[in-house]
Design an enzyme around this catalytic site. Sequence first.
Site, short mmCIF file in Angstrom:
data_model
loop_
_atom_site.label_atom_id
_atom_site.label_comp_id
_atom_site.label_asym_id
_atom_site.label_seq_id
_atom_site.Cartn_x
_atom_site.Cartn_y
_atom_site.Cartn_z
N HIS A 164 0.84 -1.20 0.00
CA HIS A 164 0.00 0.00 0.00
C HIS A 164 0.88 1.26 0.00
CE1 HIS A 164 -0.42 1.17 4.57
NE2 HIS A 164 0.78 0.73 4.32
N CYS A 205 5.79 6.20 4.57
CA CYS A 205 4.60 5.51 4.08
C CYS A 205 4.06 6.13 2.79
CB CYS A 205 3.50 5.53 5.14
SG CYS A 205 3.99 4.71 6.67
N HIS A 214 5.05 0.21 -0.23
CA HIS A 214 5.72 -0.71 0.69
C HIS A 214 4.65 -1.73 1.10
CE1 HIS A 214 3.82 2.15 3.36
NE2 HIS A 214 3.90 1.26 4.33
N HIS A 246 2.98 -4.96 4.07
CA HIS A 246 2.83 -5.50 5.41
C HIS A 246 2.25 -6.92 5.37
CE1 HIS A 246 3.63 -1.69 7.39
NE2 HIS A 246 2.77 -1.08 6.60
N ASP A 303 -5.46 -10.35 -0.33
CA ASP A 303 -4.18 -11.03 -0.10
C ASP A 303 -3.30 -10.99 -1.35
OD1 ASP A 303 -2.26 -12.51 1.30
OD2 ASP A 303 -3.02 -14.38 0.46
N HIS A 304 -2.02 -10.64 -1.15
CA HIS A 304 -1.06 -10.55 -2.24
C HIS A 304 -1.51 -9.52 -3.29
CE1 HIS A 304 0.81 -14.01 -0.37
NE2 HIS A 304 1.85 -13.85 -1.15
N GLU A 334 -1.21 -3.92 11.66
CA GLU A 334 -0.36 -3.56 10.51
C GLU A 334 1.06 -4.06 10.77
OE1 GLU A 334 -1.22 0.11 8.02
OE2 GLU A 334 0.58 0.69 9.10
#
Lengths: 136, 136, 136, 136, 136, 136
Positions: free
Chosen positions: A15, A34, A40, A42, A80-81, A125
Site C-alpha cells: 500500500h 509511508c 511498501h 505488510h 491477499d497478495h 499492521e
Amino acid sequence: MRISAYRCEHFNAAHRLHNPAWDDDTNRAVFGLCNNPNYHGHNYELEVKVSGEIDPDTGYLIDLKLLSDLIKSEILLPFDHKNLNLDVPEFSQLNPTAENIAVVIWQKLRTQLPDHYDLSVRLYETPRNFVEYSGG
Amino acid sequence: MRISAYRCEHFNAAHRLHNPAWDDDTNRAVFGLCNNPNYHGHNYELEVKVSGEIDPDTGYLIDLKLLSDLIKSEILLPFDHKNLNLDVPEFSQLNPTAENIAVVIWQKLRTQLPDHYDLSVRLYETPRNFVEYSGG
Amino acid sequence: MRISAYRCEHFNAAHRLHNPAWDDDTNRAVFGLCNNPNYHGHNYELEVKVSGEIDPDTGYLIDLKLLSDLIKSEILLPFDHKNLNLDVPEFSQLNPTAENIAVVIWQKLRTQLPDHYDLSVRLYETPRNFVEYSGG
Amino acid sequence: MRISAYRCEHFNAAHRLHNPAWDDDTNRAVFGLCNNPNYHGHNYELEVKVSGEIDPDTGYLIDLKLLSDLIKSEILLPFDHKNLNLDVPEFSQLNPTAENIAVVIWQKLRTQLPDHYDLSVRLYETPRNFVEYSGG
Amino acid sequence: MRISAYRCEHFNAAHRLHNPAWDDDTNRAVFGLCNNPNYHGHNYELEVKVSGEIDPDTGYLIDLKLLSDLIKSEILLPFDHKNLNLDVPEFSQLNPTAENIAVVIWQKLRTQLPDHYDLSVRLYETPRNFVEYSGG
Amino acid sequence: MRISAYRCEHFNAAHRLHNPAWDDDTNRAVFGLCNNPNYHGHNYELEVKVSGEIDPDTGYLIDLKLLSDLIKSEILLPFDHKNLNLDVPEFSQLNPTAENIAVVIWQKLRTQLPDHYDLSVRLYETPRNFVEYSGG
C-alpha cells in the site's frame, strides 16, 4: 449466555498512504516513509470478533470454520497478495490507512453476517501498530 | 482507581465435539474432524481477567500469585492432561466446545472469587481460535 | 549458495504415553499425567527445514507452497484432529512421545523429498517443550 | 569461550517475484499470487547471528547496540518502507525471493563486520515462511 | 537416533553492567544505560537444549520434567527475583552480560547433566537480544 | 467513525515491592520474592490505546509515529533502564506494582494527549501477568 468468539486470519499486501488533495511536500511531511510512490507492504493480521448467544444444540456461538470461510471469501480473496491502492476498488478513492482498512473490512463482513451477531475487527499492521473498529 | 489485572495459565487436554441427540451423519456434518470418536486435543491457553479497586496498602488489585493458585486448584488440577469428555464431570452432558469450556471455567472461578471483583475469561483453543466470557 | 528454508504447519491431536511392557505403576511413575488412559492432547507446531542450493531461475531453494502441500498430504491429513495412538498406524506399537513423532514425521517427509535436499524437523508439543530431528 | 549473539530488526517492504526471461504464463504458474504486477508486501523480521569469542574486558561478544546500528544503516535505511524491485539496486536484476534477500543482507553485513566474527542471517517473510543463510 | 530436546524456563532479575577496572566515564561510554548504578532488569527467557539418543523404553531423550526440575533447582532458585550482581556469587567478580550469564548457566547445568548428553543454552535478555553457548 | 489505535513500546527496569509502613516479616509475607531488598527486574511491555474519530484528511485516528514519540519522551526516557524505586520520582512514595505503574503511565500520557481522545494503557510485567487502566 452472551459470549464472544474470535477468528484470526492474515493477508500480505502492498500500500501507499497519500492524499491526492495535497501537494507532494505535504504528503511527505504527513505520511513520511509511508508515502513512498513505489509502495511498501505488510503482513496484516486480522482478528475478527463475533458476539452473541451460544446455540444450545452445538455449543457454538458461531462455527469458526464458517467464519473463517467468510473472511477468506470476503477479505482474503480480494486483499491477499494485492496492492491495496491499485487492486482493491474500495481504496481507489480512500487512503488505505490501518484505520480505513479496518472500517472497510468491518463493513464487508457486516453485510454478510446475520444481524443477531455483533461484530468487531482488530487489524495489526505490525505487531506494535494496530487498530480496532466495532461500527458506529 | 478501577483497574483490571490478568493472569494466564495453560492446560493440555483431549476432547470430542458431539451431540448425542443427533445421528452420526449429522454430528460429522456439523462438527467435522472435531467429531472424531477417538478424540483429538489442544494446548488451551487461559487468560483470567479480574477487575476492581487497587488496594492502597499493597498497590495490588489482587495478588496474582493467589489468583494463579486459585486457577491451578479450580481449573488446572481437574482439566490438565485430562480427557474433557470422560474425566471432567461438567462435560459429561455438555459439549466441550471452547464456548462451553469458557463458561464452565468462569462459573467455577466466580464461586471462589470475592464478590467485589468482576471476572472475565478468555480461552484460546488455538492461537487463531478463541472465546471470551464475562458472565450474564 | 547453500541456504535453508523453513515452513511451519500445525496439527491438533490426542495421545497417551505408555509402555505396554511395563505394569501400570511403572507407567504412571515414568509418564505421570501423560499416562492418562483416556488421553490428553496438544496443538503441535511443526517446523520443517530444507537445505540446499538456490535455483538461479526461480531464486527459490524450494517452492514453500509445494513444501506446505507435501506437509499437508503426508503429515496433517493423517495426524490432524486424530488420536495418535489409535488412528495413526505408525504409533500402534511406538510410544507417541514428541521425539518419536518427530522421527516419524522426518521419515515420512524424507521419502517424498528429492535427495539433493537435506531435511530437519522441529516439533513443538508446547511452546516450552520441543524436539528436533535431522536423521542419522 | 566461543559464543553467538543475536540481534533482531524488522522492515516493511513491497516486492514482486518475476523472472523476466519467462513469459507471463510461466511466471504466473511458478510464482502464483507473488507475481502480481502491482506488488504485494511483508513485515520482514531479520535475525542476525554473530559468533566469536567473548571480550574479557566487556563480557560482550559484540556490542549489540553497535550491531543494531550497523543493521539500521546497511539494511533498514535502504530496505524499510521501500519497493525492493524498484527502490533497491541489488534487486534490479535479482528476483527478491526471501532466499535472495537473505543472501544480499548477508553480503552487505559481511563487508562491514570484522573478519574475526562469523555471520549468519535468518529472514522471516511471514511467521511461517523463513530462510537462513550463513555464506558459502 | 540422535535427537535434541528443548525446555524453556524464565526468571526475572536485576543487573548492572560495569567493569571495576575502568573509571566511571569509560563505563558509561561502553555500557550506556546498562551502567545505571541503581540497576535495571529483565525477564530472562532460558532455552536449554539437550542432545543424545532416544531411550527405546521410554521414547524420551530425557524426561523434560526432570530437566525442568534441574533448571529450577540449579538456575531459577538462585537467579529468579534476584539482583545478579549482589545476590549471585558467580557474578560478584564477573560482569553479568547475557554472554556471561549464559556461560555460567551452561557450566552449572553441565556439572549436573549425565555425560552422554550434549548441552547448549540460549538466553533471551529481550525478545530482540539473545545469546547462545554450547561450551568449548 | 469511532475507532481505536494502539501503539506498543517496551522498557526494562528494576523494582522492589515494599510497604514502608509494615515490618520486614509482613513485607516478605505479602510480597514474597518481589520484596528482595536488592531489587529484581522486568522487560515491561506497554500497549497504549487511543480512541476517537478518524480524521478524514489523513485517514488516521492519530499519527502513531507521534504517539510513539510521546510515549518515548514521557515514559521510556524516565523509566527505561532505570530503578523505578530509586530513579523515578513518582515511585519514591508509591509502591511500583504493575497496577501503580500503569496508573502513573496513564496520568502522564493523559496530560499530554488532546482531550478529544480517550486513553487506556495495558502493561505487561511478564507475558502471563499484566494490568489495564483506563482512568476513573
